[in-house]
Design an enzyme around this catalytic site. Structure first.
Site, PDB file in Angstrom:
ATOM      1  CB  SER A  62      -0.924   0.029   1.226  1.00 35.21           C
ATOM      2  OG  SER A  62      -1.674   1.223   1.216  1.00 35.21           O
ATOM      3  CE  LYS A 109      -3.128  -2.372  -0.450  1.00 31.85           C
ATOM      4  NZ  LYS A 109      -3.638  -2.438  -1.758  1.00 31.85           N
ATOM      5  CG  HIS A 111      -4.796  -0.795   4.011  1.00 23.94           C
ATOM      6  ND1 HIS A 111      -5.045  -0.226   2.780  1.00 23.94           N
ATOM      7  CD2 HIS A 111      -4.025   0.091   4.686  1.00 23.94           C
ATOM      8  CE1 HIS A 111      -4.439   0.947   2.720  1.00 23.94           C
ATOM      9  NE2 HIS A 111      -3.813   1.168   3.857  1.00 23.94           N
ATOM     10  CG  ASN A 112      -7.122  -1.444  -0.319  1.00 27.10           C
ATOM     11  OD1 ASN A 112      -6.133  -1.291   0.394  1.00 27.10           O
ATOM     12  ND2 ASN A 112      -7.034  -1.529  -1.630  1.00 27.10           N
ATOM     13  CD  GLU A 127      -7.454   3.412   0.507  1.00 27.21           C
ATOM     14  OE1 GLU A 127      -6.471   2.702   0.804  1.00 27.21           O
ATOM     15  OE2 GLU A 127      -7.753   3.676  -0.673  1.00 27.21           O
TER      16      GLU A 127
END
Ligand code: 2AM
Length: 477
Positions: free
Chosen positions: A128, A183, A186-187, A190
């Protein structure tokens, strides 16, 4: 063979990652399906370090020191399988293939298993930080075997972002698909972060009557406090930007239809499969979806709304402070939900993910980097097995202090007709967790009535059914 690492797939992410390795003193073998890109990289950036340009897959593999470490940076999906099929036959047991694309973790699990049977390590790796992060230091989330991390970890630590305390923003997340799963989460987080910021902006604009430039200043102030984060920082930059062609605020000339590439959607899909309520992330994904339905929105503009009332100057300033409280409280809940999903994935797939470490490696390099993450790390270090981030005393206290403003902001949004789906759903989640009793008892009654689905009682063990169509006696089933 002298290259410690190779990168195949030299579009901008691959190119920048290769340059990052080279700048850190590693000899980097380069390969791309179309060799022109490879040569272009060497021509433009060859003086940054030691590169070995390879035209063919065979030359590329031959350039790598053993055990070979080969980073694949192609578009996630079929291209990844194609590249693996091309290289795997050329490799030997012990070699490591690193997939740095945004793969779905289920694909990573499949690929890892297939390659493990050939004695190859497959390290699905979340990266990222975008183009800039790839070059200057991303946050790196590698999965795969522990053994592969022994050889790869030190190199990744070298090229990764560093947190404020100097710690590298990379850790071995866990086996097989764990890195890509994290990941993905995480997104998803986000998406929620961005939506919450968007809702705060809309309220400051529509209710408080601030201009984009004024809102940029408010965000800059917030960025000096507990909301200090990359996303708040860039939000201020975007809001203070003026469109050169029209002289209008940039944000007013951009079409208000948000696009997405899919990791937010995956986060929600997987959450549904795992039974994890990530409502804040889901509303963020849905909000983008709503924005994109242009025809539907055009057809709906005549729908009735309340009479709006713009606040006076002093009221507006007080309201802005309340919005900060609301944003912070909702953010805590969104992270709580995202970490719940990681914990659930870890449990489901036996990954043994250290949640505190995950927060720690997001402190630098990645899009959601924020001062706040230190707090999450401390919370999980103190109580590694806590059921929820809201179980942490200090987060609970902060929400307690913020909640009156949080509620008031959402009430205002509702009264004024400003859509704040992520603010509202995160508060509803909080209130659901707090509730002594939920209407789920009634749901169970309804289910038993129409489908004889049975229910449990609060006062006795066992499974029960009421004879709704008869004399309504209760039977044990
Ligand atoms: P290209 O330069 O030859 O198009 C991002 O698209 C990167 O992935 C590019 O470097 C691209 O190579 C590479 N790529 C896309 N599809 C690929 C495939 N099927 N096989 C190999 N590389 C591919």
């Amino acid at each position: 063979s002298t290259a410690q690492i190779g990168v195949t797939g030299l579009a901008v992410m691959g190119r920048n990652l290769a340059r990052n390795f080279a700048r850190n003193g590693y000899t980097v073998a380069l390969h791309n399906r179309t060799a022109a890109r490879t040569h272009e990289l060497v021509e433009q950036f060859g003086d940054e370090g030691d590169f070995i340009a390879a035209e063919s897959a065979e030359d590329f593999v031959a350039a790598l020191e053993k055990p070979r470490r080969l980073v694949v940076m192609v578009k996630a999906g079929d291209a990844t399988d194609a590249v693996i099929a091309e290289f795997a036959p050329l490799l030997e047991p012990g070699d490591v293939i690193i997939d740095g694309g945004n793969a779905h973790f289920a694909d990573t699990r499949r690929r890892e298993q297939e390659l493990r049977e050939q004695g190859l390590h497959f390290v699905g790796t979340g990266i990222s930080g975008g183009e800039e992060g790839a070059l200057d230091g991303p946050s790196i989330m590698p999965g795969g075997s522990k053994e592969s991390y022994d050889s790869l970890g030190p190199m990744l630590e070298q090229i990764s972002a560093k947190a404020k305390d100097g710690a590298p923003c990379v850790t071995h997340i866990g086996p097989d698909g764990a890195g890509h799963f994290v990941k993905m989460a995480h997104n998803g987080i986000e998406y929620a972060d961005m939506q919450l910021i968007g809702e705060a902006y809309q309220l400051l604009r529509d209710v408080a009557g601030y201009s984009p430039a004024q809102i940029a200043d408010i965000f800059r102030t917030w960025n000096t406090g507990r909301l200090d984060s990359y996303l708040i920082e860039i939000t201020a930059e975007v809001l203070s930007h003026t469109d050169a062609a029209t002289g209008k605020p940039f944000v007013d000339v951009v079409l208000d239809q948000a696009e997405q590439k899919g990791t937010g959607r995956w986060t929600v899909q997987i959450a549904l499969d795992l039974g994890v309520p990530v409502s804040g992330i889901a509303e963020a994904v849905f909000a983008r979806s709503v924005s994109g339905h242009a025809a539907l929105r055009d057809a709906s503009r005549h729908l009735a709304g309340p009479t709006a009332r713009t606040l006076g100057k002093d009221e507006a300033a007080a309201f802005a402070d309340q919005v900060e409280q609301a944003l912070y409280a909702s953010k805590i809940v969104a992270y709580t939900q995202g970490f719940h999903e990681i914990a659930a994935g870890s449990e489901q797939y036996d990954w043994n993910i250290d949640l505190g470490k995950v927060a720690a490696i997001w402190r630098g390099g990645c899009i959601i980097r924020a001062a706040f993450l230190d707090r999450i790390t401390s919370a999980y270090e103190a109580q590694p097995r806590m059921p929820s981030l809201l179980s942490d005393k200090s987060f609970a206290e902060e929400i307690a202090a913020a909640q009156d403003d949080w509620r008031s902001v959402i009430a205002t949004a509702v009264t004024q007709g400003v859509p704040t789906p992520a603010f509202a759903t995160t508060l509803a989640y909080y209130d659901s967790l707090r509730a002594e009793r939920l209407p789920a008892a009634l749901t169970q009654g309804q289910r038993d009535y129409f489908g004889a689905h049975t229910y449990h009682r609060v006062d006795r063990d066992g499974t029960f059914h009421t004879l709704w169509g008869g004399d309504k006696t209760e039977v044990e089933s």
